[in-house]
Design an enzyme around this catalytic site. Structure first.
Site: not given
Length: 550
Positions: A213, A273
């Site tokens: 956001d 990751e």
């Protein structure tokens, strides 16, 4: 007229690049499905209705905030980033949602609101208590001017000054949105660390990525310089309604600072990751596409950025769409956009643009042929119009502030309609938090499922058409042509080449096909064929789709 050539797309998407050209379905949890009769949608309700979402053929869902919150901005004011608000359920319910979605072949993106928290968050409670506590610098604090007024002229998107006086500290704090949504201080390394830990918490629970956001609001100008005025002729209200003087400033210093990129690189490293992805929401009226290009360039920032150009108030013409695509090719040659016509913050596009059924079908077919990814908003597949919400039923603080010049966002947030047998549309057995629109009931999912001609099936056809043609997901986009009301372009990925034309008007039109041998496809989408005179005659709001065979 001919438009400039767009940049070529990357090679065909791999499993890790599933997001390129993906179709993402946005779920507003308060209004999707209530499972316990309290009138508010919840996580178990989402799980119950995910088969419908999967049946559309979309790749992923994006769930708007469900974290603990006092709900002054309905979840976009977070008081605990690592827990579910009880009105939506529990962490165990979220785990069920994740497993259900993955079983149905849906990726799950959740909405992270990192630029600000709720004033009820323990971090802010501690920060406001004094100037020397461990979290004193976790929010944006500033001394007043000598006359006691705010430190600069920055304005809030929700109206008025972006600064609120705090008597405990005898300072102002920054809030770009509600006064109850204080901005976190990204100049403080510990803030960045704790927010990265928040993202890791949800990645460990199995999410496939995040919608971020207000991504360009993270970092503010450390010198707190005033924003300059914006000439009236340059105002382009996108991030705020025209009745809000927020649009009168050139927002050079309250957002979109260079240091933002440093945090985004840290965030991307964490995502990598886990093989997770990000969609960044860029809110800017003047430089939106430029920022999109900057934030999605290369492979160390956000994967794609949510674009506002097709969330405009005015129905896009062929010329406008071509200009937007040409502009993004120049501003973001290495970037990737995520397009939307509707979301939880703007009136539904069928009402916003005054679309008839044919136009609504044409526009979703167009979206499925554009370069970039795509976001659909719940109920869009039913062609729901904007609901009329009376002032006494209004929940949105934004609408209450600017009523009646701006009626807020509740008209696009009313409950999803699943079946028409009762006034709640199958959403809840209790009183819904917002009234169900009577105009929506005859467009319910169960009703449209029984009608082969319903727009719900057209959405399925359009999404399937995109999925079945890799050139539409990841191919290049060249050239764009505008001939009166007809927009046309070619999509190609080296293996297949498609010609796409759209008559974006209510009058018939005719154009010539490009050179080559073409086979008309997309009959299920109303695609026009070549006439005996060798020209392509398009009816009102009609597309034409063709596959090159030579």
């Amino acid at each position: 007229m001919a438009m400039a050539q767009s940049a070529p797309a990357p090679e065909t998407a791999t499993a890790s690049d599933w997001w390129r050209g993906a179709v993402i379905y946005q779920i507003y949890p308060r209004s999707f499905q209530d499972s316990n009769g309290d009138g508010i949608g919840d996580l178990l309700g989402i799980s119950q209705r995910l088969p419908h979402v999967a049946s559309l053929g979309v790749d992923a869902i994006w769930i708007s905030p469900f974290f603990k919150s006092p709900m002054r901005d309905f979840g976009y004011d977070v008081s605990d980033y690592c827990d579910v608000d009880p009105m939506f359920g529990t962490l165990a319910d979220f785990d069920i949602l994740i497993s259900t979605a993955h079983r149905l072949g849906l990726k799950v993106l959740i909405d992270l609101v990192l630029s600000h928290s709720s004033m009820d968050h323990p971090w802010f409670v501690e920060s406001r208590a004094s100037r020397d506590n461990p979290r004193a610098n976790w929010y944006v604090w500033a001394d007043p001017k000598p006359d006691g007024t705010p430190p600069n002229n920055w304005l809030s998107i929700f109206g008025g000054s972006a600064w609120q006086w705090e008597p405990q500290r005898m300072q102002y704090y920054l809030h770009n949105f509600l006064t109850e949504q204080p901005d976190l201080n990204f100049h403080e390394p510990k803030v960045q660390e704790v927010l990265l830990d928040t993202a890791r918490f949800w990645l460990d629970r199995g999410v496939d990525g995040f919608r971020l956001d207000t991504i360009n609001f993270y970092v503010h100008d450390a010198q707190l310089r005033d924003n300059p005025p914006l000439p009236e002729e340059e105002r382009n209200p996108i991030t705020a309604p025209a009745v809000n003087p927020y649009t009168w400033q050139n927002h050079l210093y309250d957002k979109t600072q260079p240091e933002n990129l440093d945090f985004l690189r840290k965030f991307r490293k964490l995502l990598d990751e886990y093989g997770a992805v990000s969609v960044g929401e860029v809110g800017d009226d003047q430089r939106g596409l430029e920022i999109l290009g900057e934030y999605t360039a290369g492979d160390d920032l956000v994967h794609m950025s949510y674009a506002f150009e097709l969330l405009s108030d005015h129905m896009p013409t062929a010329k406008y769409v071509a200009k937007v695509m040409d502009d993004i090719a120049r501003a973001a040659p290495d970037g990737w956009a995520c397009w939307a016509f509707s979301n939880h913050d703007v009136p539904r596009h069928g009402s916003r643009w005054g679309l008839n059924d044919a136009a609504a079908r044409c526009f979703i077919t167009l979206m499925m042929c554009l370069r970039g990814s795509a976001c659909l908003y719940q109920g869009e597949e039913l062609a729901l119009p904007e609901a009329e919400v009376a002032f006494e039923d209004l929940q949105d603080p934004y609408g209450k502030r600017f009523w009646p010049a701006f009626k807020g966002r509740d008209g696009c947030r009313t409950p999803m309609v699943w079946e028409p047998s009762n006034q709640n549309g199958g959403f809840s057995s209790g009183m819904p938090w917002l009234p169900v629109s009577h105009d929506h009931l005859n467009r319910a999912v169960s009703t449209q499922e029984q009608d082969p001609a319903a727009i719900l099936h057209h959405y399925r056809h359009a999404i399937r058409f995109r999925r079945n043609h890799p050139a539409l997901r990841t191919g290049d986009f060249t050239p764009l042509e505008v001939r009166e009301t007809v927009l046309s372009f070619i999509r190609s990925d080296g293996e297949q080449t498609l010609f796409c034309a759209f008559n974006l008007s209510g009058d018939p039109a005719a154009i010539d096909m490009p050179e080559g041998t073409w086979r008309q496809i997309g009959a299920e989408l109303g695609s026009a064929g070549v006439s005996p005179d060798g020209r392509l005659h398009l009816g009102p709001w009609q597309p034409s789709l063709a596959l090159r065979t030579d």
